[in-house]
Design a protein around this motif. Structure first.
Motif, PDB file in Angstrom:
ATOM      1  N   ARG A   1       2.477   5.866   0.008  1.00  0.00           N
ATOM      2  CA  ARG A   1       3.188   4.592  -0.129  1.00  0.00           C
ATOM      3  C   ARG A   1       2.901   3.909  -1.459  1.00  0.00           C
ATOM      4  O   ARG A   1       3.754   3.217  -2.014  1.00  0.00           O
ATOM      5  N   ALA A   2       1.681   4.077  -1.961  1.00  0.00           N
ATOM      6  CA  ALA A   2       1.354   3.460  -3.242  1.00  0.00           C
ATOM      7  C   ALA A   2       2.221   4.048  -4.355  1.00  0.00           C
ATOM      8  O   ALA A   2       2.722   3.333  -5.226  1.00  0.00           O
ATOM      9  N   ALA A   3       2.422   5.376  -4.304  1.00  0.00           N
ATOM     10  CA  ALA A   3       3.253   6.022  -5.314  1.00  0.00           C
ATOM     11  C   ALA A   3       4.705   5.580  -5.187  1.00  0.00           C
ATOM     12  O   ALA A   3       5.388   5.331  -6.185  1.00  0.00           O
ATOM     13  N   VAL A   4       5.185   5.476  -3.957  1.00  0.00           N
ATOM     14  CA  VAL A   4       6.552   5.021  -3.733  1.00  0.00           C
ATOM     15  C   VAL A   4       6.740   3.614  -4.281  1.00  0.00           C
ATOM     16  O   VAL A   4       7.734   3.300  -4.943  1.00  0.00           O
ATOM     17  N   ARG A   5       5.768   2.756  -4.015  1.00  0.00           N
ATOM     18  CA  ARG A   5       5.882   1.366  -4.460  1.00  0.00           C
ATOM     19  C   ARG A   5       5.859   1.265  -5.984  1.00  0.00           C
ATOM     20  O   ARG A   5       6.603   0.480  -6.579  1.00  0.00           O
ATOM     21  N   LEU A   6       5.006   2.066  -6.630  1.00  0.00           N
ATOM     22  CA  LEU A   6       4.947   2.043  -8.086  1.00  0.00           C
ATOM     23  C   LEU A   6       6.273   2.499  -8.693  1.00  0.00           C
ATOM     24  O   LEU A   6       6.734   1.953  -9.695  1.00  0.00           O
ATOM     25  N   ARG A   7       6.877   3.513  -8.077  1.00  0.00           N
ATOM     26  CA  ARG A   7       8.080   4.081  -8.649  1.00  0.00           C
ATOM     27  C   ARG A   7       9.329   3.269  -8.334  1.00  0.00           C
ATOM     28  O   ARG A   7      10.228   3.126  -9.156  1.00  0.00           O
ATOM     29  N   THR A   8       9.423   2.707  -7.115  1.00  0.00           N
ATOM     30  CA  THR A   8      10.664   2.070  -6.673  1.00  0.00           C
ATOM     31  C   THR A   8      10.546   0.567  -6.448  1.00  0.00           C
ATOM     32  O   THR A   8      11.562  -0.112  -6.318  1.00  0.00           O
ATOM     33  N   GLY A   9       9.311   0.059  -6.357  1.00  0.00           N
ATOM     34  CA  GLY A   9       9.135  -1.346  -6.016  1.00  0.00           C
ATOM     35  C   GLY A   9       9.258  -1.613  -4.533  1.00  0.00           C
ATOM     36  O   GLY A   9       9.216  -2.762  -4.089  1.00  0.00           O
ATOM     37  N   LYS A  10       9.406  -0.549  -3.710  1.00  0.00           N
ATOM     38  CA  LYS A  10       9.543  -0.677  -2.264  1.00  0.00           C
ATOM     39  C   LYS A  10       8.290  -0.159  -1.562  1.00  0.00           C
ATOM     40  O   LYS A  10       7.588   0.693  -2.086  1.00  0.00           O
ATOM     41  N   THR A  11       8.068  -0.681  -0.372  1.00  0.00           N
ATOM     42  CA  THR A  11       6.934  -0.224   0.435  1.00  0.00           C
ATOM     43  C   THR A  11       7.356   0.769   1.514  1.00  0.00           C
ATOM     44  O   THR A  11       6.520   1.476   2.067  1.00  0.00           O
TER      45      THR A  11
ATOM     46  N   MET B   1       4.160 -19.633  10.541  1.00  0.00           N
ATOM     47  CA  MET B   1       4.514 -19.337   9.153  1.00  0.00           C
ATOM     48  C   MET B   1       3.465 -18.464   8.467  1.00  0.00           C
ATOM     49  O   MET B   1       3.780 -17.796   7.469  1.00  0.00           O
ATOM     50  N   ASP B   2       2.247 -18.437   8.974  1.00  0.00           N
ATOM     51  CA  ASP B   2       1.166 -17.712   8.292  1.00  0.00           C
ATOM     52  C   ASP B   2       1.489 -16.241   8.063  1.00  0.00           C
ATOM     53  O   ASP B   2       1.375 -15.750   6.927  1.00  0.00           O
ATOM     54  N   PRO B   3       1.860 -15.471   9.092  1.00  0.00           N
ATOM     55  CA  PRO B   3       2.140 -14.044   8.836  1.00  0.00           C
ATOM     56  C   PRO B   3       3.365 -13.836   7.953  1.00  0.00           C
ATOM     57  O   PRO B   3       3.430 -12.864   7.199  1.00  0.00           O
ATOM     58  N   VAL B   4       4.327 -14.748   8.015  1.00  0.00           N
ATOM     59  CA  VAL B   4       5.518 -14.635   7.167  1.00  0.00           C
ATOM     60  C   VAL B   4       5.129 -14.802   5.703  1.00  0.00           C
ATOM     61  O   VAL B   4       5.510 -14.003   4.836  1.00  0.00           O
ATOM     62  N   ARG B   5       4.370 -15.849   5.426  1.00  0.00           N
ATOM     63  CA  ARG B   5       3.919 -16.092   4.044  1.00  0.00           C
ATOM     64  C   ARG B   5       3.071 -14.928   3.546  1.00  0.00           C
ATOM     65  O   ARG B   5       3.185 -14.517   2.389  1.00  0.00           O
ATOM     66  N   TYR B   6       2.219 -14.396   4.404  1.00  0.00           N
ATOM     67  CA  TYR B   6       1.348 -13.293   4.001  1.00  0.00           C
ATOM     68  C   TYR B   6       2.180 -12.089   3.560  1.00  0.00           C
ATOM     69  O   TYR B   6       1.920 -11.491   2.511  1.00  0.00           O
ATOM     70  N   ILE B   7       3.174 -11.727   4.365  1.00  0.00           N
ATOM     71  CA  ILE B   7       4.000 -10.561   4.041  1.00  0.00           C
ATOM     72  C   ILE B   7       4.751 -10.778   2.726  1.00  0.00           C
ATOM     73  O   ILE B   7       4.815  -9.891   1.880  1.00  0.00           O
ATOM     74  N   VAL B   8       5.308 -11.980   2.558  1.00  0.00           N
ATOM     75  CA  VAL B   8       6.086 -12.262   1.352  1.00  0.00           C
ATOM     76  C   VAL B   8       5.192 -12.317   0.122  1.00  0.00           C
ATOM     77  O   VAL B   8       5.495 -11.717  -0.921  1.00  0.00           O
ATOM     78  N   GLU B   9       4.073 -13.017   0.234  1.00  0.00           N
ATOM     79  CA  GLU B   9       3.208 -13.203  -0.929  1.00  0.00           C
ATOM     80  C   GLU B   9       2.511 -11.911  -1.350  1.00  0.00           C
ATOM     81  O   GLU B   9       2.234 -11.704  -2.535  1.00  0.00           O
ATOM     82  N   THR B  10       2.204 -11.029  -0.407  1.00  0.00           N
ATOM     83  CA  THR B  10       1.542  -9.763  -0.739  1.00  0.00           C
ATOM     84  C   THR B  10       2.539  -8.626  -0.940  1.00  0.00           C
ATOM     85  O   THR B  10       2.125  -7.514  -1.282  1.00  0.00           O
ATOM     86  N   GLU B  11       3.828  -8.902  -0.705  1.00  0.00           N
ATOM     87  CA  GLU B  11       4.875  -7.882  -0.835  1.00  0.00           C
ATOM     88  C   GLU B  11       4.518  -6.637  -0.015  1.00  0.00           C
ATOM     89  O   GLU B  11       4.672  -5.505  -0.459  1.00  0.00           O
ATOM     90  N   SER B  12       4.044  -6.870   1.212  1.00  0.00           N
ATOM     91  CA  SER B  12       3.547  -5.767   2.035  1.00  0.00           C
ATOM     92  C   SER B  12       4.608  -5.144   2.936  1.00  0.00           C
ATOM     93  O   SER B  12       4.317  -4.199   3.666  1.00  0.00           O
TER      94      SER B  12
END
Length: 346
Positions: free
Chosen positions: A64-74, A121-132
């Motif tokens: 997943r790290a390689a995918v994210r580096l190459r495409t910006g997606k998780t 809102m906590d888990p929503v903000r976490y996902i958005v802010e960490t781009e997870s």
């Protein structure tokens, strides 16, 4: 560059399978293998099947790290769930159906719980802010839901199990709880019941508004008494619901219960029986369920099936379409129960 992967059971000294490994095993080009694993529309279904079976046999997993580096997606979809949900019935079916719909795609499912004492809102903000995650599925929607407003403002793809009243369109799948409430009262009226007691979802949830509206309006039209449970909702603990029903039904009791969840229905029956009532005799109980259970508990109950499996599959497909920037086959859907769906187990 090939994406390195780990086998589920790696052997000491064994090379990790890559796209090149799969290409060699299938006789296909690396580019074809890559596109097949991404479910590209220009690759035939038979080729996709062969590539996926080979990848599974070889123990291939995308890095997943390689995918994210190459495409910006998780390639991750997050499912947000309240710990107060009906875990043994509704939630388990929703989880399974979403996960099953993602099989054979490039996407993986993670579950993000939130607790009663936590800001939703906590888990929503976490996902958005960490781009997870690339997108989010959430349920227990509110008429004006701050989670949805936040996701829309940040242009994060999402789909909801439930509707809102926010003045803009978004992907959703919902069960018509207004019709459920209306038909539940009709079924009770046919059994000569006159006083309906409803254990509704939490009042700030959109589906609670729908359920209460349908049941209360139908009861009023038929001259029946309508009563909302006090101090408990369908998300309350089974112990609290059982105690509340036992106390309320100990004197001058209602003769009908509508329960907003499977757990609350079982707890309500236990409480009513503690108070000396008998299901199908001096009391009728109506509930909906996602997994067939209630008639094994008490066959006299009036039960309707909610197709949560269809909901999960629909939401997964709609969200993937939103993530990939394409129009879905359907963006919104509503499951509408019919009077014939309300049955006892007799």
């Amino acid at each position: 560059m090939d994406e390195m992967t780990e086998s589920p059971l790696p052997l000491v000294g064994a090379e990790r399978p890559t796209l090149k490994t799969i290409a060699a095993a299938t006789g296909l080009a690396i580019a074809t293998v890559s596109r097949a694993l991404k479910d590209a529309p220009d690759i035939g279904e038979e080729t996709k099947r062969r590539v996926r079976e080979t990848a599974l046999r070889l123990g291939y997993r995308q890095n997943r790290a390689a995918v994210r580096l190459r495409t910006g997606k998780t390639n991750v979809i997050a499912l947000l769930l309240s710990t107060e949900s009906d875990v043994m019935n509704h939630t388990s079916k929703l989880l399974y159906s979403i996960a099953d719909a993602l099989r054979g795609t490039a996407y993986h499912l993670v579950v993000m719980p939130f607790f009663r004492d936590q800001d939703p809102m906590d888990p929503v903000r976490y996902i958005v802010e960490t781009e997870s995650a690339d997108g989010i599925i959430l349920n227990q929607t509110k008429p004006d839901d701050p989670r949805i407003r936040y996701l829309a403002e940040h242009h994060i793809p999402f789909a909801t199990h439930g509707r809102t009243d926010m003045g803009f369109e978004h992907p959703y799948f919902d069960y018509d709880n207004e019709t459920f409430g209306r038909l539940a009262v009709q079924a009770l009226a046919e059994r000569q019941r006159r006083h309906v007691y409803i254990i509704a979802p939490p009042r700030n949830h959109m589906y609670a508004r729908h359920m209460i509206m349908g049941a209360s309006q139908e009861a009023a039209a038929r001259g029946m008494r309508f009563e909302l449970a006090e101090g408990v909702t369908s998300d309350s603990s089974a112990d609290d619901i059982e105690t509340a029903v036992a106390q309320r039904f100990s004197d001058t009791a209602p003769d009908a219960i509508i329960a907003g969840s499977t757990t609350s229905a079982i707890a309500a029956v236990a409480g009513a029986e503690r108070a000396g009532l008998q299901i199908g005799k001096n009391l009728d109980v109506v509930s909906k369920e996602a997994i067939r259970l209630l008639h094994r508990f008490r066959k006299e109950m009036i039960v309707v099936q909610e197709d949560v499996g269809r909901a999960g599959s629909f939401l997964a497909r709609a969200l993937i379409a939103a993530i990939e920037g394409r129009a879905p086959d359907e963006g919104q859907a509503l499951e509408v129960p019919q009077a014939s769906d309300f049955r006892t187990g007799n």
